[in-house]
Structure formats: C-alpha cells, structure tokens
Motif scaffolding. Sequence first.
Motif, PDB file in Angstrom:
ATOM      1  N   ARG A 124      -1.206  10.738  -3.683  1.00  0.00           N
ATOM      2  CA  ARG A 124      -1.837   9.448  -3.397  1.00  0.00           C
ATOM      3  C   ARG A 124      -0.914   8.538  -2.592  1.00  0.00           C
ATOM      4  O   ARG A 124      -1.368   7.784  -1.722  1.00  0.00           O
ATOM      5  N   TYR A 125       0.387   8.609  -2.887  1.00  0.00           N
ATOM      6  CA  TYR A 125       1.359   7.796  -2.140  1.00  0.00           C
ATOM      7  C   TYR A 125       1.363   8.168  -0.657  1.00  0.00           C
ATOM      8  O   TYR A 125       1.313   7.293   0.219  1.00  0.00           O
ATOM      9  N   ILE A 126       1.407   9.479  -0.372  1.00  0.00           N
ATOM     10  CA  ILE A 126       1.418   9.924   1.026  1.00  0.00           C
ATOM     11  C   ILE A 126       0.099   9.568   1.702  1.00  0.00           C
ATOM     12  O   ILE A 126       0.077   9.123   2.863  1.00  0.00           O
ATOM     13  N   ALA A 127      -1.030   9.746   0.990  1.00  0.00           N
ATOM     14  CA  ALA A 127      -2.345   9.488   1.581  1.00  0.00           C
ATOM     15  C   ALA A 127      -2.528   8.019   1.948  1.00  0.00           C
ATOM     16  O   ALA A 127      -3.167   7.703   2.967  1.00  0.00           O
ATOM     17  N   ILE A 128      -1.976   7.103   1.147  1.00  0.00           N
ATOM     18  CA  ILE A 128      -2.187   5.670   1.376  1.00  0.00           C
ATOM     19  C   ILE A 128      -1.058   5.036   2.190  1.00  0.00           C
ATOM     20  O   ILE A 128      -1.311   4.223   3.082  1.00  0.00           O
ATOM     21  N   CYS A 129       0.175   5.423   1.895  1.00  0.00           N
ATOM     22  CA  CYS A 129       1.322   4.787   2.560  1.00  0.00           C
ATOM     23  C   CYS A 129       1.702   5.466   3.871  1.00  0.00           C
ATOM     24  O   CYS A 129       2.257   4.820   4.763  1.00  0.00           O
ATOM     25  N   GLN A 130       1.433   6.754   4.012  1.00  0.00           N
ATOM     26  CA  GLN A 130       1.766   7.477   5.241  1.00  0.00           C
ATOM     27  C   GLN A 130       0.573   8.351   5.673  1.00  0.00           C
ATOM     28  O   GLN A 130       0.681   9.581   5.730  1.00  0.00           O
ATOM     29  N   PRO A 131      -0.570   7.742   5.943  1.00  0.00           N
ATOM     30  CA  PRO A 131      -1.783   8.529   6.228  1.00  0.00           C
ATOM     31  C   PRO A 131      -1.678   9.429   7.447  1.00  0.00           C
ATOM     32  O   PRO A 131      -2.289  10.497   7.487  1.00  0.00           O
ATOM     33  N   LEU A 132      -0.903   9.003   8.449  1.00  0.00           N
ATOM     34  CA  LEU A 132      -0.789   9.802   9.677  1.00  0.00           C
ATOM     35  C   LEU A 132       0.017  11.087   9.454  1.00  0.00           C
ATOM     36  O   LEU A 132      -0.148  12.057  10.203  1.00  0.00           O
ATOM     37  N   HIS A 133       0.864  11.088   8.445  1.00  0.00           N
ATOM     38  CA  HIS A 133       1.684  12.265   8.160  1.00  0.00           C
ATOM     39  C   HIS A 133       1.136  13.085   6.996  1.00  0.00           C
ATOM     40  O   HIS A 133       1.775  14.040   6.559  1.00  0.00           O
ATOM     41  N   TYR A 134      -0.040  12.709   6.486  1.00  0.00           N
ATOM     42  CA  TYR A 134      -0.547  13.336   5.256  1.00  0.00           C
ATOM     43  C   TYR A 134      -0.739  14.840   5.410  1.00  0.00           C
ATOM     44  O   TYR A 134      -0.282  15.627   4.577  1.00  0.00           O
ATOM     45  N   VAL A 135      -1.409  15.252   6.473  1.00  0.00           N
ATOM     46  CA  VAL A 135      -1.707  16.681   6.669  1.00  0.00           C
ATOM     47  C   VAL A 135      -0.425  17.483   6.828  1.00  0.00           C
ATOM     48  O   VAL A 135      -0.291  18.597   6.285  1.00  0.00           O
ATOM     49  N   ALA A 136       0.549  16.922   7.544  1.00  0.00           N
ATOM     50  CA  ALA A 136       1.804  17.647   7.775  1.00  0.00           C
ATOM     51  C   ALA A 136       2.651  17.726   6.509  1.00  0.00           C
ATOM     52  O   ALA A 136       3.259  18.757   6.224  1.00  0.00           O
ATOM     53  N   VAL A 137       2.674  16.627   5.735  1.00  0.00           N
ATOM     54  CA  VAL A 137       3.529  16.598   4.528  1.00  0.00           C
ATOM     55  C   VAL A 137       2.905  17.413   3.405  1.00  0.00           C
ATOM     56  O   VAL A 137       3.551  18.279   2.802  1.00  0.00           O
ATOM     57  N   MET A 138       1.653  17.122   3.088  1.00  0.00           N
ATOM     58  CA  MET A 138       0.992  17.795   1.963  1.00  0.00           C
ATOM     59  C   MET A 138       0.388  19.124   2.418  1.00  0.00           C
ATOM     60  O   MET A 138      -0.826  19.341   2.362  1.00  0.00           O
ATOM     61  N   ILE A 216       5.867   8.063 -11.413  1.00  0.00           N
ATOM     62  CA  ILE A 216       4.485   7.631 -11.166  1.00  0.00           C
ATOM     63  C   ILE A 216       4.436   6.124 -10.931  1.00  0.00           C
ATOM     64  O   ILE A 216       3.747   5.631 -10.024  1.00  0.00           O
ATOM     65  N   LEU A 217       5.182   5.381 -11.760  1.00  0.00           N
ATOM     66  CA  LEU A 217       5.229   3.927 -11.609  1.00  0.00           C
ATOM     67  C   LEU A 217       5.784   3.538 -10.245  1.00  0.00           C
ATOM     68  O   LEU A 217       5.256   2.628  -9.582  1.00  0.00           O
ATOM     69  N   ALA A 224       0.818  -0.213  -4.187  1.00  0.00           N
ATOM     70  CA  ALA A 224       0.381  -1.609  -4.296  1.00  0.00           C
ATOM     71  C   ALA A 224       0.947  -2.449  -3.157  1.00  0.00           C
ATOM     72  O   ALA A 224       0.243  -3.293  -2.577  1.00  0.00           O
ATOM     73  N   ALA A 225       2.214  -2.205  -2.825  1.00  0.00           N
ATOM     74  CA  ALA A 225       2.830  -2.945  -1.712  1.00  0.00           C
ATOM     75  C   ALA A 225       2.131  -2.634  -0.391  1.00  0.00           C
ATOM     76  O   ALA A 225       1.923  -3.525   0.445  1.00  0.00           O
ATOM     77  N   ALA A 226       1.758  -1.362  -0.214  1.00  0.00           N
ATOM     78  CA  ALA A 226       1.056  -0.984   1.017  1.00  0.00           C
ATOM     79  C   ALA A 226      -0.337  -1.592   1.078  1.00  0.00           C
ATOM     80  O   ALA A 226      -0.792  -2.039   2.133  1.00  0.00           O
ATOM     81  N   LEU A 227      -1.028  -1.648  -0.052  1.00  0.00           N
ATOM     82  CA  LEU A 227      -2.380  -2.207  -0.076  1.00  0.00           C
ATOM     83  C   LEU A 227      -2.377  -3.707   0.155  1.00  0.00           C
ATOM     84  O   LEU A 227      -3.356  -4.261   0.679  1.00  0.00           O
TER      85      LEU A 227
END
Length: 310
Positions: A124-138, A216-217, A224-227
């Motif tokens: 969820r962190y990668i999907a929300i905070c780094q969406p452009l790198h999501y496919v490459a990272v995950m 997790i926290l 939350a900071a990204a949102l």
Amino acid sequence: MERDNRSMDATMEFLLLGFSELLCLRVLLFLTFLIVHLVTLAGNVMIFVAVVMEPSRPPMLFFLCQLSVIELCYTLVIVPKTLLSLTVVDGSTISFIGCAAQMHLFVALGGAECFLLVAMSYDRYIAICQPLHYVAVMSEGLCLRLAVACCLGAFAVALGLTVSVFRLPFCQSHRINHFFCDVPAVLHLACTRSYTSELPLLAACVLLLLLPFLLILTSYVCIAAALLRVTSSVGRGKAFSTCISHLTITLLHYGCATFMYIRPKSSYSPAQDKMVSLVYTNLTPLLYPLIYSLRNKVIRGVLRKMLRRK
C-alpha cells in the motif's frame, strides 16, 4: 498425571480441560463452533480459488491468497481439537509431542500472518506514495520472496519459542485449562518461579508483534503524509479506501494478540484467556474473508466472474 521436576519425556500427556465447566452448553457450543468453522473454511477457500483463477494477479491479491491459506491452516490446527474436547465430559488428552506441534504451528501461522500484514502495508505504501514505480518495485519475484520470508521467519521464531517452553519442568498437574496448547496456558504449568521462563515469549512478542506493528505504523504514517499533499478530496478518499480492509484486519489481529501475550505470567486468567482466544481463533478468521470480499473491488469482480461462469 503428577510428575516430578525431571520427568519430561515424549510419553507424557496433557489434559485439555476445554469447556468442561460448561457441560450444559456443550451441544450449543459444538454446533456454533462447527458452523463458524465451516463458514470460515468456505470463505477462505472461495477467496483462494477466486485468486488462483484470476489470470492477472496484482501483488495485493497474491498476498491475500497467501493470507487465506494461512487462515485455512490456522483454523485446522485449532478447531478440530476444540470440537473433539466438546464431545467428552472431562476434557481431551493430547500427547507431549502433539501439544508441542500444535503450539509451534499456532505461533508460526500467527507470526506468518503478522509478517504478511507488513508486506501488505508495504504494498500500500508503494502504491500510494510511489505510484509511478509500483509495477517495477512490486514485481512477481519480490512478492514471492516476501511470502517465503514471512513463512520461514515465523516458523524459525515459533520453533525457538516452542523448544524453550517445552524444556521447562512441569511438576504440577498436567491439566491445561484451555481448549488448545496456548503458550500462556502451558507456561502456567511450569514449576519455575523466576521470570526467565517468560523471556522466550517476550522475545517472540518483540519479533512477531512489536517490530511488525512498528513497520506497519511507519508505512501508514508515510501514507497519511502523502495523502495530506493530495488536493482532491475524491482522490484522497479513493486512495484511503484501498487501505481500509488491511487496517481493519491489522487492528483485529494485533489487538487480540497483544492482549493475550504481552503481559506477565502473574496476570494469567484462564477464563479470560479462553474468551479472548475464542475471538482470536474463531471469529477473526471468519471476519477476514467477509472484510476482504466486501471491501476489495478486485475480489468482488473475480467472484462475480466465477458466478457468471457457473
């Protein structure tokens, strides 16, 4: 079944008292546990089959599939013995090896779930905070390595804890006032008065509960900071809605586990522990498939496809 301090061997047996004090409710408890168990198995099998049949599986679905397998094994380790204890009046016996195996599997599967929740929060962190790198990272390889690491790490910690507990001398009656071989219930039978016997449990709690919860926290603080930087309230709500299911399961899992295990041996209460364990081992596994099938759009879509095919 009274033994002295030195009488630890594989032929020793424990007596699981279960709910022997509730003889008048045995039939009702048996039927309730059986129905909950069958519904839990059906829900987790349904999610597992739905994810396996989906050709394109995003990382969250992959982790959800692993979570369903863990929950299936989790309930099969605990519930059958619980149902058996309700069919006899004075409780059911379990061998020394059987008790150790049940404790190890219970802790290992619960620990694997703790680690898996960390992997899902990272997703969820990668999907929300780094969406452009999501496919490459995950990538599929990373998800597989995370899944294997979750299981191996939890099984290693559980093995160390189980060996430490069953090396203790049991000089009291071997009557476990519980419906399965839970760590606090077995530790309560040990005839050592020092707090050193609780150190392995404390270490396991740090590795399986405290550290994963802090990770997790940390992930959700970053989310939350990204949102907060997202100007659109619709976009913010849509991004947060993808985390609701994971947050709900995390609070349920860590809330019950923390209450059960992060406390001194002197505060052990058999009746209270059994009630919390009922929620932890029966109700939360039942809620997990419901939470994910209702909240996750992908799961709902896959289930609809399955129903159309049928």
